[in-house]
Design a protein around this motif. Structure first.
Motif, PDB file in Angstrom:
ATOM      1  N   CYS A 159       0.841  -1.216   0.000  1.00 40.86           N
ATOM      2  CA  CYS A 159       0.000   0.000   0.000  1.00 40.86           C
ATOM      3  C   CYS A 159       0.868   1.255   0.000  1.00 40.86           C
ATOM      4  CB  CYS A 159      -0.911  -0.001   1.223  1.00 40.86           C
ATOM      5  SG  CYS A 159      -2.202  -1.236   1.224  1.00 40.86           S
ATOM      6  N   ALA A 160       1.889   1.251   0.852  1.00 41.41           N
ATOM      7  CA  ALA A 160       2.758   2.423   0.944  1.00 41.41           C
ATOM      8  C   ALA A 160       3.515   2.654  -0.358  1.00 41.41           C
ATOM      9  CB  ALA A 160       3.737   2.244   2.103  1.00 41.41           C
ATOM     10  N   ILE A 161       3.981   1.581  -1.007  1.00 46.84           N
ATOM     11  CA  ILE A 161       4.711   1.724  -2.264  1.00 46.84           C
ATOM     12  C   ILE A 161       3.815   2.301  -3.353  1.00 46.84           C
ATOM     13  CG2 ILE A 161       5.788   0.416  -4.139  1.00 46.84           C
ATOM     14  CD1 ILE A 161       6.962  -1.431  -2.016  1.00 46.84           C
ATOM     15  N   ILE A 162       2.584   1.797  -3.433  1.00 49.39           N
ATOM     16  CA  ILE A 162       1.647   2.344  -4.433  1.00 49.39           C
ATOM     17  C   ILE A 162       1.327   3.797  -4.117  1.00 49.39           C
ATOM     18  CG2 ILE A 162      -0.697   2.150  -5.357  1.00 49.39           C
ATOM     19  CD1 ILE A 162      -0.474  -0.843  -5.078  1.00 49.39           C
ATOM     20  N   GLY A 163       1.250   4.142  -2.818  1.00 49.40           N
ATOM     21  CA  GLY A 163       1.041   5.533  -2.441  1.00 49.40           C
ATOM     22  C   GLY A 163       2.183   6.422  -2.889  1.00 49.40           C
ATOM     23  N   ILE A 164       3.418   5.924  -2.790  1.00 46.54           N
ATOM     24  CA  ILE A 164       4.581   6.695  -3.256  1.00 46.54           C
ATOM     25  C   ILE A 164       4.550   6.859  -4.769  1.00 46.54           C
ATOM     26  CG2 ILE A 164       7.105   6.647  -3.448  1.00 46.54           C
ATOM     27  CD1 ILE A 164       7.145   5.208  -0.737  1.00 46.54           C
ATOM     28  N   GLN A 165       4.164   5.775  -5.462  1.00 44.89           N
ATOM     29  CA  GLN A 165       4.139   5.818  -6.926  1.00 44.89           C
ATOM     30  C   GLN A 165       3.049   6.743  -7.462  1.00 44.89           C
ATOM     31  OE1 GLN A 165       3.739   1.677  -7.976  1.00 44.89           O
ATOM     32  NE2 GLN A 165       5.931   1.251  -7.753  1.00 44.89           N
ATOM     33  N   THR A 166       1.893   6.737  -6.806  1.00 44.65           N
ATOM     34  CA  THR A 166       0.748   7.516  -7.299  1.00 44.65           C
ATOM     35  C   THR A 166       0.590   8.857  -6.597  1.00 44.65           C
ATOM     36  OG1 THR A 166      -0.751   6.431  -5.726  1.00 44.65           O
ATOM     37  CG2 THR A 166      -0.468   5.401  -7.897  1.00 44.65           C
ATOM     38  N   ASN A 167       1.274   9.027  -5.462  1.00 45.17           N
ATOM     39  CA  ASN A 167       1.153  10.251  -4.665  1.00 45.17           C
ATOM     40  C   ASN A 167      -0.282  10.489  -4.197  1.00 45.17           C
ATOM     41  OD1 ASN A 167       2.372  12.413  -3.365  1.00 45.17           O
ATOM     42  ND2 ASN A 167       1.941  13.838  -5.048  1.00 45.17           N
ATOM     43  N   GLU A 168      -0.985   9.370  -3.907  1.00 43.45           N
ATOM     44  CA  GLU A 168      -2.354   9.437  -3.402  1.00 43.45           C
ATOM     45  C   GLU A 168      -2.333   9.344  -1.876  1.00 43.45           C
ATOM     46  OE1 GLU A 168      -5.157   9.911  -4.940  1.00 43.45           O
ATOM     47  OE2 GLU A 168      -4.492   9.792  -7.035  1.00 43.45           O
ATOM     48  N   TYR A 223      -0.349 -17.476 -12.627  1.00 43.74           N
ATOM     49  CA  TYR A 223       0.609 -16.786 -13.487  1.00 43.74           C
ATOM     50  C   TYR A 223       0.473 -17.226 -14.945  1.00 43.74           C
ATOM     51  CZ  TYR A 223       3.225 -14.300  -9.916  1.00 43.74           C
ATOM     52  OH  TYR A 223       3.592 -13.421  -8.932  1.00 43.74           O
ATOM     53  N   GLY A 224      -0.032 -18.461 -15.158  1.00 44.92           N
ATOM     54  CA  GLY A 224      -0.209 -18.928 -16.522  1.00 44.92           C
ATOM     55  C   GLY A 224      -1.436 -18.361 -17.197  1.00 44.92           C
ATOM     56  N   LEU A 225      -2.487 -18.123 -16.410  1.00 45.00           N
ATOM     57  CA  LEU A 225      -3.747 -17.653 -16.994  1.00 45.00           C
ATOM     58  C   LEU A 225      -3.857 -16.137 -17.051  1.00 45.00           C
ATOM     59  CD1 LEU A 225      -6.239 -20.168 -15.299  1.00 45.00           C
ATOM     60  CD2 LEU A 225      -5.330 -20.227 -17.632  1.00 45.00           C
ATOM     61  N   ILE A 226      -3.132 -15.440 -16.168  1.00 47.46           N
ATOM     62  CA  ILE A 226      -3.217 -13.973 -16.129  1.00 47.46           C
ATOM     63  C   ILE A 226      -2.014 -13.404 -16.863  1.00 47.46           C
ATOM     64  CG2 ILE A 226      -3.273 -11.937 -14.653  1.00 47.46           C
ATOM     65  CD1 ILE A 226      -4.572 -13.664 -12.505  1.00 47.46           C
ATOM     66  N   SER A 227      -2.264 -12.851 -18.025  1.00 48.60           N
ATOM     67  CA  SER A 227      -1.193 -12.306 -18.865  1.00 48.60           C
ATOM     68  C   SER A 227      -1.297 -10.786 -18.933  1.00 48.60           C
ATOM     69  CB  SER A 227      -1.277 -12.895 -20.277  1.00 48.60           C
ATOM     70  OG  SER A 227      -0.340 -12.284 -21.130  1.00 48.60           O
ATOM     71  N   PRO A 228      -0.179 -10.066 -18.789  1.00 53.47           N
ATOM     72  CA  PRO A 228      -0.204  -8.599 -18.872  1.00 53.47           C
ATOM     73  C   PRO A 228      -0.726  -8.081 -20.217  1.00 53.47           C
ATOM     74  CG  PRO A 228       1.884  -9.372 -17.976  1.00 53.47           C
ATOM     75  CD  PRO A 228       1.159 -10.586 -18.481  1.00 53.47           C
ATOM     76  N   THR A 229      -0.536  -8.846 -21.284  1.00 52.18           N
ATOM     77  CA  THR A 229      -0.948  -8.378 -22.611  1.00 52.18           C
ATOM     78  C   THR A 229      -2.463  -8.280 -22.739  1.00 52.18           C
ATOM     79  OG1 THR A 229      -0.892 -10.660 -23.426  1.00 52.18           O
ATOM     80  CG2 THR A 229       1.101  -9.323 -23.696  1.00 52.18           C
ATOM     81  N   PHE A 230      -3.189  -9.071 -21.939  1.00 55.55           N
ATOM     82  CA  PHE A 230      -4.644  -9.049 -22.000  1.00 55.55           C
ATOM     83  C   PHE A 230      -5.258  -8.079 -21.003  1.00 55.55           C
ATOM     84  CE2 PHE A 230      -3.512 -13.361 -23.468  1.00 55.55           C
ATOM     85  CZ  PHE A 230      -4.045 -13.290 -24.743  1.00 55.55           C
ATOM     86  N   MET A 231      -4.427  -7.409 -20.213  1.00 56.73           N
ATOM     87  CA  MET A 231      -4.938  -6.492 -19.196  1.00 56.73           C
ATOM     88  C   MET A 231      -4.158  -5.191 -19.246  1.00 56.73           C
ATOM     89  SD  MET A 231      -5.578  -9.094 -16.022  1.00 56.73           S
ATOM     90  CE  MET A 231      -6.684 -10.501 -16.209  1.00 56.73           C
ATOM     91  N   PRO A 232      -4.322  -4.422 -20.311  1.00 55.13           N
ATOM     92  CA  PRO A 232      -3.531  -3.189 -20.441  1.00 55.13           C
ATOM     93  C   PRO A 232      -3.903  -2.102 -19.451  1.00 55.13           C
ATOM     94  CG  PRO A 232      -5.189  -3.339 -22.179  1.00 55.13           C
ATOM     95  CD  PRO A 232      -5.220  -4.658 -21.450  1.00 55.13           C
ATOM     96  N   GLY A 233      -5.120  -2.176 -18.889  1.00 55.52           N
ATOM     97  CA  GLY A 233      -5.557  -1.119 -17.982  1.00 55.52           C
ATOM     98  C   GLY A 233      -5.276  -1.379 -16.530  1.00 55.52           C
ATOM     99  N   VAL A 234      -4.685  -2.517 -16.215  1.00 56.88           N
ATOM    100  CA  VAL A 234      -4.422  -2.868 -14.823  1.00 56.88           C
ATOM    101  C   VAL A 234      -3.268  -2.031 -14.287  1.00 56.88           C
ATOM    102  CG1 VAL A 234      -3.708  -4.715 -13.273  1.00 56.88           C
ATOM    103  CG2 VAL A 234      -5.304  -5.190 -15.131  1.00 56.88           C
ATOM    104  N   ALA A 235      -3.436  -1.522 -13.080  1.00 54.34           N
ATOM    105  CA  ALA A 235      -2.444  -0.606 -12.514  1.00 54.34           C
ATOM    106  C   ALA A 235      -1.132  -1.313 -12.201  1.00 54.34           C
ATOM    107  CB  ALA A 235      -3.017   0.038 -11.240  1.00 54.34           C
TER     108      ALA A 235
END
Length: 211
Positions: free
Chosen positions: A39-48, A106-118
């Motif tokens: 949570c803290a790392i994502i907060g640093i990355q997004t500044n939320e 990891y086999g079924l979830i591919s980054p190429t099929f989820m371009p909008g995932v944060a």
């Protein structure tokens, strides 16, 4: 973030090898610390700002209050260990099932099929945690172990939300944390009552209560 997800998965796999209750609580405590760090790392990355609040709530509730409640009930359990019988998955098969869940995620979830995932790298790990937590609930007979399975599932679902949306609105996150805290406290009380009534927290003994 990738290092945190690897450490989360290693902690989840280690859980499948543990029968000592105190050690199992220590592992779920470490897992919750990693989720708070995510949570803290994502907060640093997004500044939320709300991500920092979510990290603080995770630390207070999942790292502080919930483990405290579990530790308080341990003295009444007299160092009970998880009972492994023919009806329950043995440690090796349980670990194999956890590894299989990670491979499938990891086999079924591919980054190429989820371009909008944060945070794409954390998404398979989140699904793996949910599956491993469900495996715990289905195969463990010790009440505290089932509580740990529930917390593992919730950590996976929370990490899933972080991966998809970079955090839900703060009011929703506060409601989720409160629900989890209340659920764990109620389960701890029921575990204590189960120990007093049946002198064991093996939930299979509840079959004796059938009419």
């Amino acid at each position: 973030m990738e290092l945190l997800t690897i450490m989360l998965l290693l902690a989840a796999i280690l859980q499948t090898r543990i029968s000592n209750l105190r050690l199992a609580i220590n592992i779920i405590l470490a897992q919750s610390v990693l989720v708070a760090m995510a949570c803290a790392i994502i907060g640093i990355q997004t500044n939320e700002v709300h991500m920092y609040v979510a990290a603080l709530l995770t630390a207070v509730i999942k790292v502080g209050l919930i483990p405290y409640a579990l530790y308080r009930v341990l003295p009444y359990l007299r160092e009970e260990r998880e009972i492994v019988t023919k009806e329950i998955m043995r440690a090796n098969f349980s670990t194999f099932s956890a590894l299989l869940s990670i491979i499938l995620a990891y086999g079924l979830i591919s980054p190429t099929f989820m371009p909008g995932v944060a945070v794409v790298s954390a998404l398979p790990a989140a699904v793996s945690l949910v599956l491993i937590g469900l495996l715990f609930i289905m195969t463990r007979r010790q009440a505290v172990m089932q509580i740990i399975g529930l917390i593992t599932m919730e950590n996976g679902l929370y990490l899933f939300g972080l991966s998809i949306t970079q955090g839900l609105p703060l009011i929703i996150e506060m409601g989720i944390f409160l629900d989890v805290l209340v659920a764990v406290v109620v389960l701890v009380i029921l575990t204590y009552r189960l120990k007093l009534s049946l002198e064991s927290t093996d939930i299979s003994l509840l079959k004796k209560l059938k009419g």
